[in-house]
Design a protein around this motif. Structure first.
Motif, PDB file in Angstrom:
ATOM      1  N   THR A  36      -4.955  -3.086  -0.620  1.00  0.00           N
ATOM      2  CA  THR A  36      -5.169  -3.719  -1.749  1.00  0.00           C
ATOM      3  C   THR A  36      -5.110  -4.913  -2.245  1.00  0.00           C
ATOM      4  N   LEU A  37      -3.739  -5.841  -0.872  1.00  0.00           N
ATOM      5  CA  LEU A  37      -3.943  -7.144  -1.227  1.00  0.00           C
ATOM      6  C   LEU A  37      -5.086  -7.778  -0.714  1.00  0.00           C
ATOM      7  N   ARG A  38      -5.281  -7.089   0.745  1.00  0.00           N
ATOM      8  CA  ARG A  38      -7.021  -7.489   1.128  1.00  0.00           C
ATOM      9  C   ARG A  38      -8.206  -7.642  -0.214  1.00  0.00           C
ATOM     10  N   ALA A  39      -7.871  -6.425  -0.523  1.00  0.00           N
ATOM     11  CA  ALA A  39      -9.582  -6.661  -1.198  1.00  0.00           C
ATOM     12  C   ALA A  39      -9.265  -7.515  -2.426  1.00  0.00           C
ATOM     13  N   TYR A  40      -7.638  -7.458  -3.243  1.00  0.00           N
ATOM     14  CA  TYR A  40      -7.455  -8.503  -3.951  1.00  0.00           C
ATOM     15  C   TYR A  40      -7.862  -9.630  -3.649  1.00  0.00           C
ATOM     16  N   LEU A  41      -7.388 -10.113  -2.616  1.00  0.00           N
ATOM     17  CA  LEU A  41      -8.064 -11.773  -2.110  1.00  0.00           C
ATOM     18  C   LEU A  41      -9.504 -11.834  -1.722  1.00  0.00           C
ATOM     19  N   ALA A  42      -9.850 -11.005  -1.575  1.00  0.00           N
ATOM     20  CA  ALA A  42     -11.310 -11.330  -0.929  1.00  0.00           C
ATOM     21  C   ALA A  42     -12.166 -11.259  -2.312  1.00  0.00           C
ATOM     22  N   GLY A  43     -11.734 -10.810  -3.123  1.00  0.00           N
ATOM     23  CA  GLY A  43     -12.050 -10.707  -4.673  1.00  0.00           C
ATOM     24  C   GLY A  43     -11.876 -12.031  -6.019  1.00  0.00           C
ATOM     25  N   THR A  44     -10.934 -12.620  -5.482  1.00  0.00           N
ATOM     26  CA  THR A  44     -10.474 -13.854  -5.886  1.00  0.00           C
ATOM     27  C   THR A  44     -10.608 -14.551  -5.091  1.00  0.00           C
ATOM     28  N   ALA A  45     -11.341 -14.601  -4.025  1.00  0.00           N
ATOM     29  CA  ALA A  45     -12.175 -15.987  -3.108  1.00  0.00           C
ATOM     30  C   ALA A  45     -12.941 -16.315  -4.260  1.00  0.00           C
ATOM     31  N   ALA A  46     -13.346 -17.753  -3.983  1.00  0.00           N
ATOM     32  CA  ALA A  46     -14.630 -18.741  -4.606  1.00  0.00           C
ATOM     33  C   ALA A  46     -15.293 -18.429  -3.935  1.00  0.00           C
ATOM     34  N   ASP A  47     -17.029 -19.357  -3.617  1.00  0.00           N
ATOM     35  CA  ASP A  47     -17.592 -19.122  -3.327  1.00  0.00           C
ATOM     36  C   ASP A  47     -17.767 -20.420  -1.996  1.00  0.00           C
ATOM     37  N   SER A  89       2.675 -18.428  -2.807  1.00  0.00           N
ATOM     38  CA  SER A  89       3.546 -17.741  -3.549  1.00  0.00           C
ATOM     39  C   SER A  89       2.508 -17.507  -5.192  1.00  0.00           C
ATOM     40  N   GLY A  90       1.465 -18.555  -5.581  1.00  0.00           N
ATOM     41  CA  GLY A  90       0.455 -18.506  -6.597  1.00  0.00           C
ATOM     42  C   GLY A  90       0.108 -17.082  -6.166  1.00  0.00           C
ATOM     43  N   LEU A  91      -0.741 -17.175  -5.359  1.00  0.00           N
ATOM     44  CA  LEU A  91      -1.161 -16.326  -5.079  1.00  0.00           C
ATOM     45  C   LEU A  91      -1.068 -14.587  -5.090  1.00  0.00           C
ATOM     46  N   MET A  92       0.109 -15.135  -4.576  1.00  0.00           N
ATOM     47  CA  MET A  92       1.064 -13.490  -4.434  1.00  0.00           C
ATOM     48  C   MET A  92       1.761 -13.351  -6.119  1.00  0.00           C
ATOM     49  N   ARG A  93       1.697 -13.992  -6.837  1.00  0.00           N
ATOM     50  CA  ARG A  93       2.287 -14.191  -8.273  1.00  0.00           C
ATOM     51  C   ARG A  93       1.081 -13.763  -9.427  1.00  0.00           C
ATOM     52  N   ASP A  94       0.260 -14.135  -9.333  1.00  0.00           N
ATOM     53  CA  ASP A  94      -1.451 -12.984  -9.556  1.00  0.00           C
ATOM     54  C   ASP A  94      -1.427 -11.784  -9.019  1.00  0.00           C
ATOM     55  N   PHE A  95      -1.428 -11.737  -8.166  1.00  0.00           N
ATOM     56  CA  PHE A  95      -1.785 -10.066  -7.280  1.00  0.00           C
ATOM     57  C   PHE A  95       0.062  -9.090  -7.962  1.00  0.00           C
ATOM     58  N   HIS A  96       1.282  -9.798  -7.884  1.00  0.00           N
ATOM     59  CA  HIS A  96       2.340  -8.754  -8.904  1.00  0.00           C
ATOM     60  C   HIS A  96       1.026  -8.434 -10.305  1.00  0.00           C
ATOM     61  N   ARG A  97       1.316 -10.111 -10.532  1.00  0.00           N
ATOM     62  CA  ARG A  97       0.404  -9.702 -12.257  1.00  0.00           C
ATOM     63  C   ARG A  97      -0.888  -8.310 -12.909  1.00  0.00           C
ATOM     64  N   ALA A  98      -1.845  -8.635 -11.574  1.00  0.00           N
ATOM     65  CA  ALA A  98      -2.292  -7.465 -11.633  1.00  0.00           C
ATOM     66  C   ALA A  98      -2.123  -6.014 -11.226  1.00  0.00           C
ATOM     67  N   HIS A  99      -1.307  -6.429  -9.758  1.00  0.00           N
ATOM     68  CA  HIS A  99      -0.540  -4.803  -9.728  1.00  0.00           C
ATOM     69  C   HIS A  99       0.599  -5.144  -9.670  1.00  0.00           C
ATOM     70  N   PRO A 100       1.294  -5.199 -11.336  1.00  0.00           N
ATOM     71  CA  PRO A 100       2.574  -4.581 -10.898  1.00  0.00           C
ATOM     72  C   PRO A 100       3.124  -3.026 -10.597  1.00  0.00           C
ATOM     73  N   GLU A 101       2.152  -2.080 -10.539  1.00  0.00           N
ATOM     74  CA  GLU A 101       2.578  -1.042 -10.015  1.00  0.00           C
ATOM     75  C   GLU A 101       2.748  -1.289  -8.051  1.00  0.00           C
ATOM     76  N   ILE A 102       3.103  -1.613  -7.533  1.00  0.00           N
ATOM     77  CA  ILE A 102       2.984  -2.671  -6.355  1.00  0.00           C
ATOM     78  C   ILE A 102       4.462  -3.155  -5.650  1.00  0.00           C
ATOM     79  N   ASP A 103       5.449  -2.892  -5.523  1.00  0.00           N
ATOM     80  CA  ASP A 103       6.696  -3.491  -5.440  1.00  0.00           C
ATOM     81  C   ASP A 103       6.343  -4.531  -4.079  1.00  0.00           C
ATOM     82  N   LEU A 104       6.781  -5.340  -4.171  1.00  0.00           N
ATOM     83  CA  LEU A 104       6.990  -6.483  -3.199  1.00  0.00           C
ATOM     84  C   LEU A 104       8.079  -6.644  -2.733  1.00  0.00           C
ATOM     85  N   ASP A 105       7.992  -7.324  -1.284  1.00  0.00           N
ATOM     86  CA  ASP A 105       9.263  -8.310  -1.220  1.00  0.00           C
ATOM     87  C   ASP A 105       9.242  -9.733  -1.005  1.00  0.00           C
ATOM     88  N   VAL A 106       9.266 -10.267  -0.469  1.00  0.00           N
ATOM     89  CA  VAL A 106       8.464 -12.592  -0.635  1.00  0.00           C
ATOM     90  C   VAL A 106       9.248 -12.555  -0.108  1.00  0.00           C
TER      91      VAL A 106
END
Length: 315
Positions: free
Chosen positions: A285-296, A101-118
């Motif tokens: 877009t979501l998959r690319a965002y999650l790949a970009g936020t993954a730590a080492d 849920s926290g990841l999706m909140r961060d994604f929504h802040r980064a991409h507010p133009e994308i409509d989400l149904d959680v």
């Protein structure tokens, strides 16, 4: 009712000419005439009167026009609702307070133009079936549980490892520790009434118990997180595990402690699941965002079950 005939009727009404309507619709004048004739037969009334100056609406045509416009608006909205990229991206996060849920909140802040149904789906099998049917675009799950392979049309990628913390009340023997090792937890009662046999998190904790000889109890009814926190705060003999990214709020007088677990740190492996043929552009877009936020992730000092999938850099 033939929507193309209705659309032709509105075009003729707006243009006032069959020929101009034919040009606008990119069809022949004969096709326009046939569509209007078919619509009039269907309705049992005349919609136009032909005059030297063009086509004029009859009284019935005037009455039908606003309804025809509304029919076309509804049809256009219906098409838009299922057109790729126009409907919301539907994502299952299991529960509203966890890491997903926290990841999706961060994604929504980064991409507010994308409509989400959680969505909140408890069972993994339910989530997978929803992904396969198209009712769901993606789900966050721990995957790789022995005996429960994903269907071949379901893709997954590991997206975040969530360290476990020990949650104790103020009277617990470990409450004053800045951190605890897994070995120090041996002999302590860890109470987790939310564990349900057959779930992926039950498989995770079964392996954790087997690996380190811990005592995890799932006895008693699960009255939710508030009741769990109340019990842990009031019972010095009980502690529980909580994910580092889990967001919970409790009264200040509970005196609860969140204590990091080390040597090694058990981490819960969250993966994203989706159908390999899903065309929704926001999914990429979501998959690319999650790949970009993954730590080492080198895995040093951490523990996951043997069935946990390896990390990959592919989005």
């Amino acid at each position: 009712m033939d929507l193309e005939a209705v659309r032709t009727f509105v075009a003729v009404a707006d243009a006032g000419q069959f020929q101009e309507a034919a040009v606008e619709l990119a069809v022949t004048q004969q096709a326009v005439s046939k569509r209007i004739a078919a619509l009039e037969r269907n309705l049992g009334v005349r919609l136009f009167t032909r005059t030297p100056r063009g086509a004029q609406l009859t009284i019935d045509g005037q009455a039908f026009l606003p309804h025809a416009r509304e029919l076309l608006r509804v049809a256009d909205r219906a098409v838009a609702s299922v057109r790729a990229g126009r409907r919301p991206l539907r994502v299952d996060v299991i529960n509203s307070r966890g890491a997903a849920s926290g990841l999706m909140r961060d994604f929504h802040r980064a991409h507010p133009e994308i409509d989400l149904d959680v969505m909140l789906l408890f069972e993994m099998d339910t989530a997978v079936a929803a992904i396969r049917s198209g009712a769901l675009d993606a789900s966050f799950r721990a995957v790789g549980v022995p005996g429960r392979p994903l269907p071949p049309d379901i893709e997954s990628v590991r997206v975040v490892d969530e360290p476990l913390q020990l949650l104790t009340g103020p009277g617990h023997a470990l409450a004053g520790a800045r951190s605890v090792t897994v070995a120090q937890l041996t002999g302590h009662r860890i109470w987790m009434p939310g564990i349900v046999p057959g779930t992926e998190w039950a498989a995770y904790y079964d392996d954790l118990v087997a690996e380190f000889g811990l005592t995890i109890e799932a006895t008693g009814p699960n009255f939710g997180s508030d009741a769990l926190l109340d019990t842990v705060a009031d019972t010095p003999a009980l502690a529980t595990f909580m994910g580092e990214h889990t967001r919970l709020v409790w009264p200040a007088d509970h005196g609860l402690r969140r204590i990091p677990v080390t040597d090694p740190t058990p981490v819960y492996p969250h993966s994203l699941l989706w159908h390999r043929d899903n065309p929704h552009p926001a999914l990429a877009t979501l998959r690319a965002y999650l790949a970009g936020t993954a730590a080492d992730h080198d895995g040093t000092g951490t523990w996951t079950p043997d069935w946990t999938p390896h990390w990959t850099t592919a989005p």
